[in-house]
Motif scaffolding. Structure first.
Motif, PDB file in Angstrom:
ATOM      1  N   ASP A 109      48.416   6.990 -15.857  1.00 44.48           N
ATOM      2  CA  ASP A 109      49.124   5.767 -15.502  1.00 44.48           C
ATOM      3  C   ASP A 109      48.681   5.339 -14.115  1.00 44.48           C
ATOM      4  OD1 ASP A 109      50.576   5.603 -17.858  1.00 44.48           O
ATOM      5  OD2 ASP A 109      52.249   6.779 -17.070  1.00 44.48           O
ATOM      6  N   PRO A 110      48.618   4.037 -13.851  1.00 42.86           N
ATOM      7  CA  PRO A 110      48.202   3.580 -12.524  1.00 42.86           C
ATOM      8  C   PRO A 110      49.080   4.170 -11.422  1.00 42.86           C
ATOM      9  CG  PRO A 110      48.185   1.760 -14.069  1.00 42.86           C
ATOM     10  CD  PRO A 110      48.826   2.922 -14.774  1.00 42.86           C
ATOM     11  N   LEU A 111      48.424   4.578 -10.341  1.00 42.68           N
ATOM     12  CA  LEU A 111      49.114   5.166  -9.202  1.00 42.68           C
ATOM     13  C   LEU A 111      49.460   4.098  -8.182  1.00 42.68           C
ATOM     14  CD1 LEU A 111      46.787   8.250  -8.615  1.00 42.68           C
ATOM     15  CD2 LEU A 111      49.031   8.254  -9.701  1.00 42.68           C
ATOM     16  N   GLY A 112      50.531   4.319  -7.452  1.00 41.47           N
ATOM     17  CA  GLY A 112      50.883   3.447  -6.356  1.00 41.47           C
ATOM     18  C   GLY A 112      51.772   2.299  -6.766  1.00 41.47           C
ATOM     19  N   VAL A 113      51.892   1.377  -5.824  1.00 43.32           N
ATOM     20  CA  VAL A 113      52.765   0.224  -5.985  1.00 43.32           C
ATOM     21  C   VAL A 113      51.943  -1.040  -5.721  1.00 43.32           C
ATOM     22  CG1 VAL A 113      54.849  -0.897  -5.086  1.00 43.32           C
ATOM     23  CG2 VAL A 113      54.707   1.605  -5.143  1.00 43.32           C
ATOM     24  N   PRO A 114      51.979  -2.013  -6.632  1.00 40.14           N
ATOM     25  CA  PRO A 114      51.223  -3.240  -6.382  1.00 40.14           C
ATOM     26  C   PRO A 114      51.583  -3.848  -5.026  1.00 40.14           C
ATOM     27  CG  PRO A 114      52.064  -3.231  -8.622  1.00 40.14           C
ATOM     28  CD  PRO A 114      52.690  -2.059  -7.914  1.00 40.14           C
ATOM     29  N   ALA A 115      50.561  -4.277  -4.298  1.00 42.53           N
ATOM     30  CA  ALA A 115      50.699  -4.928  -2.992  1.00 42.53           C
ATOM     31  C   ALA A 115      51.261  -4.012  -1.910  1.00 42.53           C
ATOM     32  CB  ALA A 115      51.535  -6.199  -3.101  1.00 42.53           C
ATOM     33  N   PRO A 119      49.680  -1.213   0.131  1.00 40.75           N
ATOM     34  CA  PRO A 119      48.453  -0.456   0.389  1.00 40.75           C
ATOM     35  C   PRO A 119      48.667   0.976   0.854  1.00 40.75           C
ATOM     36  CG  PRO A 119      48.424  -2.558   1.564  1.00 40.75           C
ATOM     37  CD  PRO A 119      49.755  -2.432   0.917  1.00 40.75           C
ATOM     38  N   LEU A 120      49.565   1.193   1.786  1.00 48.22           N
ATOM     39  CA  LEU A 120      49.739   2.545   2.322  1.00 48.22           C
ATOM     40  C   LEU A 120      50.288   3.500   1.273  1.00 48.22           C
ATOM     41  CD1 LEU A 120      51.076   1.612   5.873  1.00 48.22           C
ATOM     42  CD2 LEU A 120      48.729   2.124   5.160  1.00 48.22           C
ATOM     43  N   GLU A 121      51.290   3.059   0.527  1.00 47.16           N
ATOM     44  CA  GLU A 121      51.861   3.903  -0.520  1.00 47.16           C
ATOM     45  C   GLU A 121      50.837   4.196  -1.612  1.00 47.16           C
ATOM     46  OE1 GLU A 121      53.208   1.217   0.768  1.00 47.16           O
ATOM     47  OE2 GLU A 121      55.303   1.609   1.283  1.00 47.16           O
ATOM     48  N   THR A 122      50.054   3.185  -1.960  1.00 51.32           N
ATOM     49  CA  THR A 122      49.055   3.361  -3.015  1.00 51.32           C
ATOM     50  C   THR A 122      47.943   4.300  -2.559  1.00 51.32           C
ATOM     51  OG1 THR A 122      49.604   1.197  -3.900  1.00 51.32           O
ATOM     52  CG2 THR A 122      47.485   2.138  -4.562  1.00 51.32           C
ATOM     53  N   TRP A 123      47.469   4.147  -1.336  1.00 55.65           N
ATOM     54  CA  TRP A 123      46.428   5.025  -0.815  1.00 55.65           C
ATOM     55  C   TRP A 123      46.952   6.465  -0.725  1.00 55.65           C
ATOM     56  CZ3 TRP A 123      42.117   6.968  -0.780  1.00 55.65           C
ATOM     57  CH2 TRP A 123      41.522   7.644   0.274  1.00 55.65           C
ATOM     58  N   GLN A 124      48.194   6.647  -0.300  1.00 53.00           N
ATOM     59  CA  GLN A 124      48.773   7.990  -0.244  1.00 53.00           C
ATOM     60  C   GLN A 124      48.870   8.606  -1.642  1.00 53.00           C
ATOM     61  OE1 GLN A 124      52.436   7.356   1.885  1.00 53.00           O
ATOM     62  NE2 GLN A 124      51.441   7.603   3.881  1.00 53.00           N
ATOM     63  N   ALA A 125      49.258   7.812  -2.636  1.00 52.56           N
ATOM     64  CA  ALA A 125      49.332   8.314  -4.012  1.00 52.56           C
ATOM     65  C   ALA A 125      47.950   8.728  -4.514  1.00 52.56           C
ATOM     66  CB  ALA A 125      49.940   7.256  -4.931  1.00 52.56           C
ATOM     67  N   MET A 126      46.937   7.934  -4.196  1.00 53.58           N
ATOM     68  CA  MET A 126      45.572   8.277  -4.600  1.00 53.58           C
ATOM     69  C   MET A 126      45.122   9.563  -3.910  1.00 53.58           C
ATOM     70  SD  MET A 126      44.300   5.987  -6.770  1.00 53.58           S
ATOM     71  CE  MET A 126      42.532   6.041  -6.619  1.00 53.58           C
ATOM     72  N   GLN A 127      45.382   9.679  -2.604  1.00 56.54           N
ATOM     73  CA  GLN A 127      44.997  10.883  -1.876  1.00 56.54           C
ATOM     74  C   GLN A 127      45.651  12.120  -2.467  1.00 56.54           C
ATOM     75  OE1 GLN A 127      46.127   9.365   2.068  1.00 56.54           O
ATOM     76  NE2 GLN A 127      44.095  10.000   2.748  1.00 56.54           N
ATOM     77  N   THR A 128      46.934  12.019  -2.769  1.00 57.92           N
ATOM     78  CA  THR A 128      47.652  13.158  -3.340  1.00 57.92           C
ATOM     79  C   THR A 128      47.035  13.569  -4.670  1.00 57.92           C
ATOM     80  OG1 THR A 128      49.694  12.496  -2.243  1.00 57.92           O
ATOM     81  CG2 THR A 128      49.900  13.951  -4.152  1.00 57.92           C
ATOM     82  N   ARG A 129      46.710  12.599  -5.516  1.00 58.69           N
ATOM     83  CA  ARG A 129      46.137  12.900  -6.839  1.00 58.69           C
ATOM     84  C   ARG A 129      44.725  13.481  -6.742  1.00 58.69           C
ATOM     85  NH1 ARG A 129      43.504  14.312 -10.332  1.00 58.69           N
ATOM     86  NH2 ARG A 129      43.445  13.667 -12.509  1.00 58.69           N
ATOM     87  N   LEU A 130      43.945  12.989  -5.776  1.00 59.07           N
ATOM     88  CA  LEU A 130      42.537  13.375  -5.690  1.00 59.07           C
ATOM     89  C   LEU A 130      42.278  14.527  -4.729  1.00 59.07           C
ATOM     90  CD1 LEU A 130      41.100   9.762  -5.651  1.00 59.07           C
ATOM     91  CD2 LEU A 130      41.080  11.370  -7.576  1.00 59.07           C
ATOM     92  N   ASP A 131      43.298  14.974  -4.026  1.00 51.05           N
ATOM     93  CA  ASP A 131      43.146  15.983  -2.981  1.00 51.05           C
ATOM     94  C   ASP A 131      42.428  17.244  -3.460  1.00 51.05           C
ATOM     95  OD1 ASP A 131      43.442  17.011  -0.379  1.00 51.05           O
ATOM     96  OD2 ASP A 131      45.254  18.092  -0.987  1.00 51.05           O
ATOM     97  N   ASP A 132      42.819  17.785  -4.579  1.00 53.54           N
ATOM     98  CA  ASP A 132      42.218  19.021  -5.082  1.00 53.54           C
ATOM     99  C   ASP A 132      41.290  18.808  -6.269  1.00 53.54           C
ATOM    100  OD1 ASP A 132      43.547  20.554  -3.182  1.00 53.54           O
ATOM    101  OD2 ASP A 132      45.327  20.777  -4.443  1.00 53.54           O
ATOM    102  N   ALA A 133      40.945  17.558  -6.540  1.00 52.66           N
ATOM    103  CA  ALA A 133      40.110  17.260  -7.710  1.00 52.66           C
ATOM    104  C   ALA A 133      38.669  17.698  -7.477  1.00 52.66           C
ATOM    105  CB  ALA A 133      40.152  15.763  -8.005  1.00 52.66           C
ATOM    106  N   ASP A 134      38.031  18.107  -8.569  1.00 52.97           N
ATOM    107  CA  ASP A 134      36.596  18.405  -8.531  1.00 52.97           C
ATOM    108  C   ASP A 134      35.863  17.062  -8.555  1.00 52.97           C
ATOM    109  OD1 ASP A 134      33.986  19.208  -8.853  1.00 52.97           O
ATOM    110  OD2 ASP A 134      34.300  20.142 -10.821  1.00 52.97           O
ATOM    111  N   LEU A 135      35.168  16.751  -7.481  1.00 51.04           N
ATOM    112  CA  LEU A 135      34.519  15.450  -7.347  1.00 51.04           C
ATOM    113  C   LEU A 135      33.060  15.460  -7.780  1.00 51.04           C
ATOM    114  CD1 LEU A 135      36.059  14.340  -3.943  1.00 51.04           C
ATOM    115  CD2 LEU A 135      36.820  13.767  -6.259  1.00 51.04           C
ATOM    116  N   THR A 136      32.615  16.537  -8.413  1.00 47.17           N
ATOM    117  CA  THR A 136      31.243  16.609  -8.902  1.00 47.17           C
ATOM    118  C   THR A 136      31.016  15.515  -9.942  1.00 47.17           C
ATOM    119  OG1 THR A 136      31.276  19.000  -8.585  1.00 47.17           O
ATOM    120  CG2 THR A 136      29.533  18.099  -9.999  1.00 47.17           C
TER     121      THR A 136
END
Length: 146
Positions: free
Chosen positions: A5-11, A13-30
């Protein structure tokens, strides 16, 4: 393809970027990549973006999508969040691309993304230079009056 499901809140930016960071923090980026989604062509100074980060490959590929909250359309915080997102991706070695959709398509795809729409979005993306999202726009030249 797994689509979250889409992360964050429309319009928001800070909340959405934080949600993305939290989701991608431990992700394998290969092999991961960043695709920015907008409804503005040739108007970057007024554009708003959602982000799509593709993780993994094949049947295990996961699409992490954000709400539309990045870019100048959302003010100084939107510009800063877009620059941070793109700098993060560039620093992690993720290629950056951009897809331009009509306004209605952006809303529909982001509301309930499905595998076919995400595949079309990926196919329509074009490589982009990260600097176009991270370099501040030059100040407008003053209008001289005589």
């Amino acid at each position: 393809m797994n689509i979250a499901d889409p992360l964050g809140v429309p319009a928001a930016p800070l909340e959405t970027w934080q949600a993305m960071q939290t989701r991608l923090d431990d992700a394998d980026l290969t092999g991961a990549r960043l695709i920015l989604i907008t409804d503005r062509q040739g108007e970057r100074s007024q554009a708003g973006y959602a982000a799509l980060v593709l993780l993994g490959q094949g049947p295990q590929e996961t699409a992490v999508i954000s709400a539309p909250a990045f870019g100048p359309r959302y003010g100084a915080a939107g510009r800063a969040a877009l620059a941070e997102l793109v700098n993060w991706a560039d620093g992690a070695g993720l290629p950056t691309a951009e897809t331009i959709l009509s306004g209605g398509d952006v809303q529909r795809v982001l509301a309930e993304p499905d595998a076919d729409e995400v595949a079309n979005l990926i196919a329509a993306s074009n490589p982009a230079d990260p600097a176009i999202y991270t370099t501040p726009a030059p100040p407008a030249e003053p209008e001289w009056t005589y």
